[in-house]
Write a protein that holds these residues in place. Sequence first.
Motif, PDB file in Angstrom:
ATOM      1  N   GLN A  80       0.841  -1.199   0.000  1.00  0.00           N
ATOM      2  CA  GLN A  80       0.000   0.000   0.000  1.00  0.00           C
ATOM      3  C   GLN A  80       0.875   1.246   0.000  1.00  0.00           C
ATOM      4  OE1 GLN A  80      -2.351   0.441   3.514  1.00  0.00           O
ATOM      5  NE2 GLN A  80      -2.944   2.530   3.034  1.00  0.00           N
ATOM      6  N   SER A  81       0.685   2.103  -1.002  1.00  0.00           N
ATOM      7  CA  SER A  81       1.421   3.361  -0.987  1.00  0.00           C
ATOM      8  C   SER A  81       0.881   4.230   0.147  1.00  0.00           C
ATOM      9  CB  SER A  81       1.277   4.085  -2.326  1.00  0.00           C
ATOM     10  OG  SER A  81      -0.067   4.184  -2.714  1.00  0.00           O
ATOM     11  N   THR A  82       1.719   5.037   0.732  1.00  0.00           N
ATOM     12  CA  THR A  82       1.308   5.856   1.878  1.00  0.00           C
ATOM     13  C   THR A  82       0.998   7.292   1.494  1.00  0.00           C
ATOM     14  OG1 THR A  82       3.626   6.344   2.386  1.00  0.00           O
ATOM     15  CG2 THR A  82       2.639   4.454   3.496  1.00  0.00           C
ATOM     16  N   VAL A  83       1.294   7.655   0.256  1.00  0.00           N
ATOM     17  CA  VAL A  83       1.021   9.010  -0.225  1.00  0.00           C
ATOM     18  C   VAL A  83      -0.249   8.984  -1.055  1.00  0.00           C
ATOM     19  CG1 VAL A  83       1.876  10.944  -1.597  1.00  0.00           C
ATOM     20  CG2 VAL A  83       3.476   9.560  -0.261  1.00  0.00           C
ATOM     21  N   TYR A  84      -1.168   9.902  -0.780  1.00  0.00           N
ATOM     22  CA  TYR A  84      -2.409   9.953  -1.544  1.00  0.00           C
ATOM     23  C   TYR A  84      -2.625  11.356  -2.093  1.00  0.00           C
ATOM     24  CZ  TYR A  84      -7.277   9.810  -2.938  1.00  0.00           C
ATOM     25  OH  TYR A  84      -8.434   9.902  -3.677  1.00  0.00           O
ATOM     26  N   GLU A  85      -2.966  11.416  -3.372  1.00  0.00           N
ATOM     27  CA  GLU A  85      -3.246  12.692  -4.031  1.00  0.00           C
ATOM     28  C   GLU A  85      -4.701  12.682  -4.502  1.00  0.00           C
ATOM     29  OE1 GLU A  85      -1.843  15.078  -8.057  1.00  0.00           O
ATOM     30  OE2 GLU A  85      -0.341  13.953  -6.915  1.00  0.00           O
ATOM     31  N   ALA A  86      -5.523  13.518  -3.905  1.00  0.00           N
ATOM     32  CA  ALA A  86      -6.952  13.539  -4.221  1.00  0.00           C
ATOM     33  C   ALA A  86      -7.186  14.067  -5.629  1.00  0.00           C
ATOM     34  CB  ALA A  86      -7.697  14.403  -3.213  1.00  0.00           C
ATOM     35  N   PRO A  87      -8.163  13.501  -6.357  1.00  0.00           N
ATOM     36  CA  PRO A  87      -8.467  13.992  -7.702  1.00  0.00           C
ATOM     37  C   PRO A  87      -9.098  15.384  -7.650  1.00  0.00           C
ATOM     38  CG  PRO A  87     -10.103  12.382  -7.009  1.00  0.00           C
ATOM     39  CD  PRO A  87      -9.038  12.384  -5.960  1.00  0.00           C
ATOM     40  N   THR A  88      -8.977  16.127  -8.735  1.00  0.00           N
ATOM     41  CA  THR A  88      -9.558  17.471  -8.822  1.00  0.00           C
ATOM     42  C   THR A  88     -10.690  17.550  -9.847  1.00  0.00           C
ATOM     43  OG1 THR A  88      -7.857  18.103 -10.432  1.00  0.00           O
ATOM     44  CG2 THR A  88      -7.407  18.567  -8.103  1.00  0.00           C
ATOM     45  N   ASP A  89     -10.738  16.612 -10.775  1.00  0.00           N
ATOM     46  CA  ASP A  89     -11.792  16.593 -11.788  1.00  0.00           C
ATOM     47  C   ASP A  89     -13.142  16.383 -11.103  1.00  0.00           C
ATOM     48  OD1 ASP A  89     -13.689  15.723 -13.732  1.00  0.00           O
ATOM     49  OD2 ASP A  89     -12.112  14.889 -14.990  1.00  0.00           O
TER      50      ASP A  89
END
Length: 477
Positions: free
Chosen positions: A28-37
Amino acid sequence: MKTKIIIAAMLICAAGKLTAQENGVHQQSTVYEAPTDPLVKKKLDKWQDQKFGMIIHWGLYAVPGIIESWTLCSEDWIERDSTKTYDDYKKWYWGLSKAFNPVHFNPEQWAKAGKSAGMKYLVFTTKHHDGFAMFDTKESDFSIAKGPFAKDPKADVAKYVFDSFRKEGFMIGAYFSKPDWHSEYYWWSKYATPNRNNNYDIQKNPWRWNKFKGFAYNQLEELMTRYGGIDILWLDGGWVRPLETVNEEVRSWGAEIPKWSQDIDMPKIARMARKAQPGILMVDRTVHGPYENYQTPEQKIPDTQLDHPWESCMTLGGAWGFVPNDQYKPASEVIHKLVEIVAKGGSLLLGIGPDPDGTLPASVVTKLNEIGQWTSKNGKAIYNTRITKNYHSGQTWFTQSKDGKLRYAIYCRNVGEQPERTINWIGNSPKKGTVLKLVSTGQSLKWTVSNDKTTVELPANAGSAEAALSFEFTPAT
């Protein structure tokens, strides 16, 4: 006879790895980038309402009943028949395409069983790492639609799987392996195949890698444009990634990382996918960034609650695909995992493997029906819910309605535990004067609060056979 002995030996070797497969498990990656669309955000919110899905692994590996396509990989955790050379093994495995003829292919049975369990979304394996396409691709003859099943009206398998699950109201996800071990543009026969990565230096052979990028793009375009509405593009094989995304976290996972970038141009793929399927969720597993719209820890549940979208993908048995005599989890264990996962902010994606003939094993259908007996009565505490700050107290887990007006407490019984007459939890106190109900029956129950401890009195017949009891109330705060 010799072939039967070899297959039996491989099954024995594979069985020892079924419950672990540690080196095949995606971290599991620990960095999350929320979508903007805005369309993606809307789709993501809808997906977070579903909570419970089915992932189907079905391909060549179902014929001998081995662990997906991993036996093709020459890593030291893989075991194969020691009397067979690696080249002969690959020829045997590729040759399974001539034996895979699922004449009883019944996706309607799969969809009905999933709906019975209370599942709400599907992820179907259109192509695993072995490169065998479970759809009618124009890019390769290595496909279910080109072998002995080619003349069947349902030879374009993915189409009929997606259609069957759509008819049952499922959100639709397409699993696709970024690596393709059958492709000469990924595993070049000029060289050995020492591990899961491509086996040639991309920097020295850019033409070959560009051919692979085009091949992968074209197959994904087929899936995005010829198979109706797709909600999720679930991309497996996280080692195929730009080199700049390989950070210390990725290196700590232990998989061998080549010196070159296995970049397949995800921005281009995403643009194509979202033009064809506006708002589609991109799940580029473990590759943190704009194309991992939710995270996918595999065969485990995070230790703590997460405040961003995620799912635990877990097997019902010991393997993702069909394996003879697989041992399936008790329905109560699956229910408890579902409750914990939802309380921690995730969804459960449960792995199912159909038989090589195209039907679900009867024991799988039975398990799904047993799970559904609980979800059909307690789903209000699971579906369309969101996390609460205080989400756990002993054997009790908490969720809340999306508007925050209702709180749910879900008490998970231990195996063999006798029916209780009272349930206790700390925190999440009901509001004074509120009616507290047993979700499965709607029955109002007596309750008290003392020093932040809530005690609920149960009638003698209150779900005595259920794996978990759910309660609904208005929270004090």
